[in-house]
Enzyme design. Structure first.
Site, PDB file in Angstrom:
ATOM      1  N   ALA A  43       0.854  -1.189   0.000  1.00 52.52           N
ATOM      2  CA  ALA A  43       0.000   0.000   0.000  1.00 52.52           C
ATOM      3  C   ALA A  43       0.886   1.233   0.000  1.00 52.52           C
ATOM      4  CB  ALA A  43      -0.924   0.008   1.211  1.00 52.52           C
ATOM      5  N   SER A  44       0.386   2.296  -0.635  1.00 53.58           N
ATOM      6  CA  SER A  44       1.138   3.543  -0.701  1.00 53.58           C
ATOM      7  C   SER A  44       0.175   4.711  -0.565  1.00 53.58           C
ATOM      8  CB  SER A  44       1.897   3.639  -2.028  1.00 53.58           C
ATOM      9  OG  SER A  44       2.612   4.849  -2.118  1.00 53.58           O
ATOM     10  N   ALA A  45       0.493   5.634   0.341  1.00 47.87           N
ATOM     11  CA  ALA A  45      -0.351   6.816   0.567  1.00 47.87           C
ATOM     12  C   ALA A  45       0.514   8.056   0.523  1.00 47.87           C
ATOM     13  CB  ALA A  45      -1.090   6.694   1.892  1.00 47.87           C
ATOM     14  N   SER A  46      -0.069   9.178   0.896  1.00 46.93           N
ATOM     15  CA  SER A  46       0.610  10.458   0.714  1.00 46.93           C
ATOM     16  C   SER A  46       1.806  10.647   1.643  1.00 46.93           C
ATOM     17  CB  SER A  46      -0.381  11.605   0.925  1.00 46.93           C
ATOM     18  OG  SER A  46      -1.019  11.476   2.176  1.00 46.93           O
ATOM     19  N   ALA A 100       3.225   7.853   3.680  1.00 50.66           N
ATOM     20  CA  ALA A 100       3.943   6.623   4.027  1.00 50.66           C
ATOM     21  C   ALA A 100       3.534   5.510   3.077  1.00 50.66           C
ATOM     22  CB  ALA A 100       3.653   6.231   5.477  1.00 50.66           C
ATOM     23  N   GLN A 101       4.291   4.418   3.119  1.00 54.15           N
ATOM     24  CA  GLN A 101       3.902   3.219   2.397  1.00 54.15           C
ATOM     25  C   GLN A 101       4.193   2.006   3.271  1.00 54.15           C
ATOM     26  OE1 GLN A 101       6.193   3.714  -1.210  1.00 54.15           O
ATOM     27  NE2 GLN A 101       7.635   2.107  -0.646  1.00 54.15           N
ATOM     28  N   VAL A 102       3.575   0.855   2.919  1.00 54.43           N
ATOM     29  CA  VAL A 102       3.608  -0.331   3.769  1.00 54.43           C
ATOM     30  C   VAL A 102       4.184  -1.510   2.994  1.00 54.43           C
ATOM     31  CG1 VAL A 102       2.225  -1.933   5.150  1.00 54.43           C
ATOM     32  CG2 VAL A 102       1.612   0.493   5.062  1.00 54.43           C
ATOM     33  N   LYS A 149       5.429  -0.018   8.167  1.00 48.39           N
ATOM     34  CA  LYS A 149       5.009   1.275   7.617  1.00 48.39           C
ATOM     35  C   LYS A 149       6.188   2.233   7.672  1.00 48.39           C
ATOM     36  CE  LYS A 149       1.289   4.700   7.931  1.00 48.39           C
ATOM     37  NZ  LYS A 149      -0.029   5.025   8.558  1.00 48.39           N
ATOM     38  N   ASP A 171     -10.659   7.822  11.023  1.00 47.74           N
ATOM     39  CA  ASP A 171     -10.383   7.754   9.586  1.00 47.74           C
ATOM     40  C   ASP A 171     -10.906   6.433   9.035  1.00 47.74           C
ATOM     41  OD1 ASP A 171      -9.458   8.801   7.227  1.00 47.74           O
ATOM     42  OD2 ASP A 171      -7.394   8.140   7.488  1.00 47.74           O
TER      43      ASP A 171
END
Length: 505
Positions: A125-128, A130-132, A146, A281
């Site tokens: 997974a990748s977000a604004s 961080a990524q996992v 993370k 969230d």
């Protein structure tokens, strides 16, 4: 660097025609016509809300996240903008795995394979921010790792500074700018970003939520492995589940979907009213479902808290809503200080009834809580009610719950599902059960205090009530005597000086 970033932002603003927000004010409206003639090649045929969403997407992940946050502030945003910004998706390309590995080795000060038995270089997974990645520890425990994006703190600082400049311009130029309070919104956004950038804080929040639901049959929270957690890296138990958005897959796996939807409501109200600590969230990307039908919570960067006073007033509000006791809703708003004390109860009651009465006895799919909230906020402003800052995250989470409920069971009646749970909670807090609970909570203090009561009572009864007054009077007399002595000395010195001047003169 900040200059070039500002140039990029201005280019995007002009190309998507967002200058119409700034040029709506009478003081600068005359600029609209010459600017449109100068930029006649740009396409601004789309509605303003669509152009705003596309502009934020083109500016990158921080602006996307800012737009997502704005979409939850329907008390501040016009309806068309809030509805469109809610469509923003935080899908960010991952940063290179080599950077992730380098950051981990710098954090642990040893080669990666001395920390993990295996490490999946491809992120899951990748977000604004961080990524996992998935990994396995040397003792065989499967984990999710993370990792903060390299340089994200500096990037955020630059972008937030520029957004603040834009907010000041909006507040000065746009006719609705002051009412929307953009500077206050950005400060709130900056605070939440700061929390998300400290993974130690996120791990602590996850650990607290896990403790709160340790015996729960409804919710699973991953365990944090503290020996591997830092401000830039968080290592947690790997969870196995299906995304809650895959409703057909869940149904094929034998999950009772209506029950799952009702359980989600119970989890939410348990977090809010029992613990005063809730996952804020809860969009579908952060919620999975285990094979046994239990919810799995992920991503704990944004958590909300409520005081006992907040919980009590909220519960009274909800129960009064469920009973359609709009007079009590109005009274609670005034008692809590949310509405001015001079507010007329009957007028506020009538306004609240007009907003809420139409939504009862209807399934969730027929109710738009966005529009209901918007009308409530409009009513609030008319009566001078300030939206409470501590409730903003709660409002956002309620909208998330609505979205999940619509996905799982469009026939779910959110009110009827929550009403018995809240009534039971209020009975435990306010009734005789609440009294017993309060006595039990205070019992340790009573056990320490009781042996000393006879001595304290005897001291109080035997002490001279005027002793304190006499001591104060004596102190004042001593101070007066010292002043008199000083004045006498000064008078003698002055008399001697005067005598000498006369003799020598």
């Amino acid at each position: 660097m900040r200059f070039f970033r500002l140039y990029k932002i201005l280019s995007v603003v002009l190309s998507f025609g967002l200058d119409e927000f700034l040029l709506a004010h009478d003081r600068v409206s005359w600029l609209r016509t010459p600017l449109n003639r100068l930029l006649f090649l740009r396409d601004i045929s789309e509605p303003r809300a669509v152009r705003l969403r596309l502009a934020l997407e083109s500016l990158g992940p921080i602006f996307v996240k800012f737009g997502q946050m704005l979409s939850t502030r329907r008390d501040l945003m016009p309806t068309d903008l809030a509805d469109e910004l809610a469509k923003l998706q935080d899908q960010v390309p991952p940063f290179p795995s080599a950077q992730a590995i380098a950051l981990l080795e710098a954090t642990y000060k040893k080669p990666l394979l001395e920390v993990f038995r295996s490490f999946d270089e491809a992120p899951i997974a990748s977000a604004s921010v961080a990524q996992v990645h998935f990994a396995v520890l040397h003792d065989g425990r499967e984990v999710a790792v993370k990792i903060l994006r390299p340089g994200i703190t500096r990037i955020i600082a630059h972008d937030v500074a520029l957004i603040k400049i834009a907010a000041d311009a909006i507040e000065w130029l746009w006719e609705d700018g002051r009412r929307l309070k953009p500077r206050k919104v950005i400060e709130e956004f900056e605070k939440h970003l700061g929390d998300e950038l400290d993974l130690t804080r996120e791990a602590a929040s996850a650990s607290q939520l896990r403790r709160n639901f340790a015996d729960s049959r409804l919710l699973l929270v991953p365990e944090m492995y503290w020996d591997y957690c830092t401000a830039d890296v968080m290592v947690m138990e790997r969870m196995y589940g299906m995304p809650i958005s895959q409703v057909e897959g869940l149904r094929e796996a034998g999950v009772d979907i209506p029950k799952l939807a009702a359980n989600g409501v119970e989890i939410f109200y348990t977090q809010v009213f029992r613990d005063g600590f809730f996952h804020a969230d809860m969009h579908p990307g952060n919620v999975q479902v285990a094979a046994n039908g239990r919810y799995i919570a992920l991503d704990f960067g944004i958590m909300g808290t409520l005081t006992d006073i907040d919980k009590n007033y909220l519960a009274q509000n909800f129960i009064a809503f469920f009973r359609r006791d709009y007079k009590r809703v109005a009274e609670v708003h005034i008692e809590s200080g949310w509405a001015p004390k001079e507010t007329r109860v009957d007028e506020l009651e009538s306004a609240i009834r007009a907003v809420c009465e139409p939504i009862f006895d209807r399934p969730l799919r027929e109710v738009s809580f966005g529009r209901v909230l918007l009308r409530l906020f409009q009513t609030s402003r008319r009566f001078g009610i300030e939206i409470q800052p501590q409730l903003v995250l709660l409002q956002k989470t309620l909208l998330n719950i609505e979205g999940l409920g619509l996905q799982l069971d469009p026939e779910l009646d959110l009110w009827k599902t929550a009403k018995p749970w809240l009534e039971r909670w209020m009975s435990e807090q306010v009734g005789w059960r609440g009294f017993i609970r309060a006595v039990q909570a205070e019992a340790p203090r009573y056990a320490t205090l009781l042996p000393h009561l006879p001595r304290l009572l005897h001291q109080r009864l035997t002490e001279n009530p005027s002793a304190g007054l006499e001591a104060a009077m004596m102190q004042l007399l001593k101070q007066q005597q010292r002043r008199n002595t000083l004045l006498t000395v000064i008078a003698i010195v002055l008399a001697i000086q005067t005598t000498l001047w006369i003799l020598l003169g």
